[in-house]
Design a protein around this motif. Sequence first.
Motif, PDB file in Angstrom:
ATOM      1  N   SER A 133      21.860 -29.309  14.966  1.00  0.00           N
ATOM      2  CA  SER A 133      20.421 -29.025  14.963  1.00  0.00           C
ATOM      3  C   SER A 133      19.858 -29.010  16.376  1.00  0.00           C
ATOM      4  N   GLU A 134      20.283 -29.962  17.201  1.00  0.00           N
ATOM      5  CA  GLU A 134      19.819 -30.009  18.589  1.00  0.00           C
ATOM      6  C   GLU A 134      20.328 -28.807  19.382  1.00  0.00           C
ATOM      7  N   LEU A 140      17.007 -21.741  21.127  1.00  0.00           N
ATOM      8  CA  LEU A 140      15.786 -20.946  20.983  1.00  0.00           C
ATOM      9  C   LEU A 140      15.386 -20.345  22.330  1.00  0.00           C
ATOM     10  N   SER A 141      15.762 -21.032  23.424  1.00  0.00           N
ATOM     11  CA  SER A 141      15.380 -20.539  24.750  1.00  0.00           C
ATOM     12  C   SER A 141      16.523 -20.516  25.765  1.00  0.00           C
ATOM     13  N   PHE A 179      21.417 -14.925  15.121  1.00  0.00           N
ATOM     14  CA  PHE A 179      21.478 -14.952  16.572  1.00  0.00           C
ATOM     15  C   PHE A 179      21.465 -13.527  17.115  1.00  0.00           C
ATOM     16  N   LYS A 180      21.028 -13.400  18.356  1.00  0.00           N
ATOM     17  CA  LYS A 180      21.151 -12.159  19.122  1.00  0.00           C
ATOM     18  C   LYS A 180      22.068 -12.473  20.292  1.00  0.00           C
ATOM     19  N   SER A 181      22.992 -11.564  20.561  1.00  0.00           N
ATOM     20  CA  SER A 181      23.965 -11.745  21.628  1.00  0.00           C
ATOM     21  C   SER A 181      23.903 -10.558  22.588  1.00  0.00           C
ATOM     22  N   LEU A 225      21.095 -16.253  21.568  1.00  0.00           N
ATOM     23  CA  LEU A 225      19.865 -16.991  21.301  1.00  0.00           C
ATOM     24  C   LEU A 225      19.603 -17.005  19.803  1.00  0.00           C
ATOM     25  N   VAL A 226      19.007 -18.075  19.319  1.00  0.00           N
ATOM     26  CA  VAL A 226      18.651 -18.163  17.903  1.00  0.00           C
ATOM     27  C   VAL A 226      17.568 -17.123  17.624  1.00  0.00           C
ATOM     28  N   ASP A 227      17.783 -16.345  16.559  1.00  0.00           N
ATOM     29  CA  ASP A 227      16.812 -15.329  16.144  1.00  0.00           C
ATOM     30  C   ASP A 227      16.255 -15.648  14.754  1.00  0.00           C
ATOM     31  N   GLY A 228      16.788 -16.680  14.125  1.00  0.00           N
ATOM     32  CA  GLY A 228      16.334 -17.105  12.806  1.00  0.00           C
ATOM     33  C   GLY A 228      17.115 -18.328  12.367  1.00  0.00           C
TER      34      GLY A 228
END
Length: 131
Positions: free
Chosen positions: A65-66, A72-73, A121-123, A101-104
């Motif tokens: 989770s962390e 996210l950033s 995620f987006k890569s 990055l997390v996208d959802g």
Amino acid sequence: MANKEVIIDGKKMLYGTSAKASPETNTTSTSTFDGVITEGLNEVPWSIECSKLRYEGLASHREMSETLETMLSVPKMITIRETVITPEETYTVVDNFFNCLVDGNDYEVKPEDKTVENLKFKSARRERKYE
């Protein structure tokens, strides 16, 4: 033992139920008097979707989770590994996705089922290796 695994920032995603990766091809075609010209990107970004059961222990759940909160950033790497076993040979396909990055990050709590977390995620790019 599973022949497939998802590794997010060096941590194995426990109790995974699915992983899907797809390129985000951004091709354009332009008609000219001499024919159609089709162009794409040099490095193709990717979308990654993973699902997992919320079933691991407290420490590993908190750690993942962390990591997801950080992603996210702050971009991190994701690896999807699959060992393929055929009658003739065994090999592993390793897809490394960079700058993810997390996208959802959604989940649904139901009284009769275990909670499934759906991660997106987006890569920036993918690199494939065979072992």
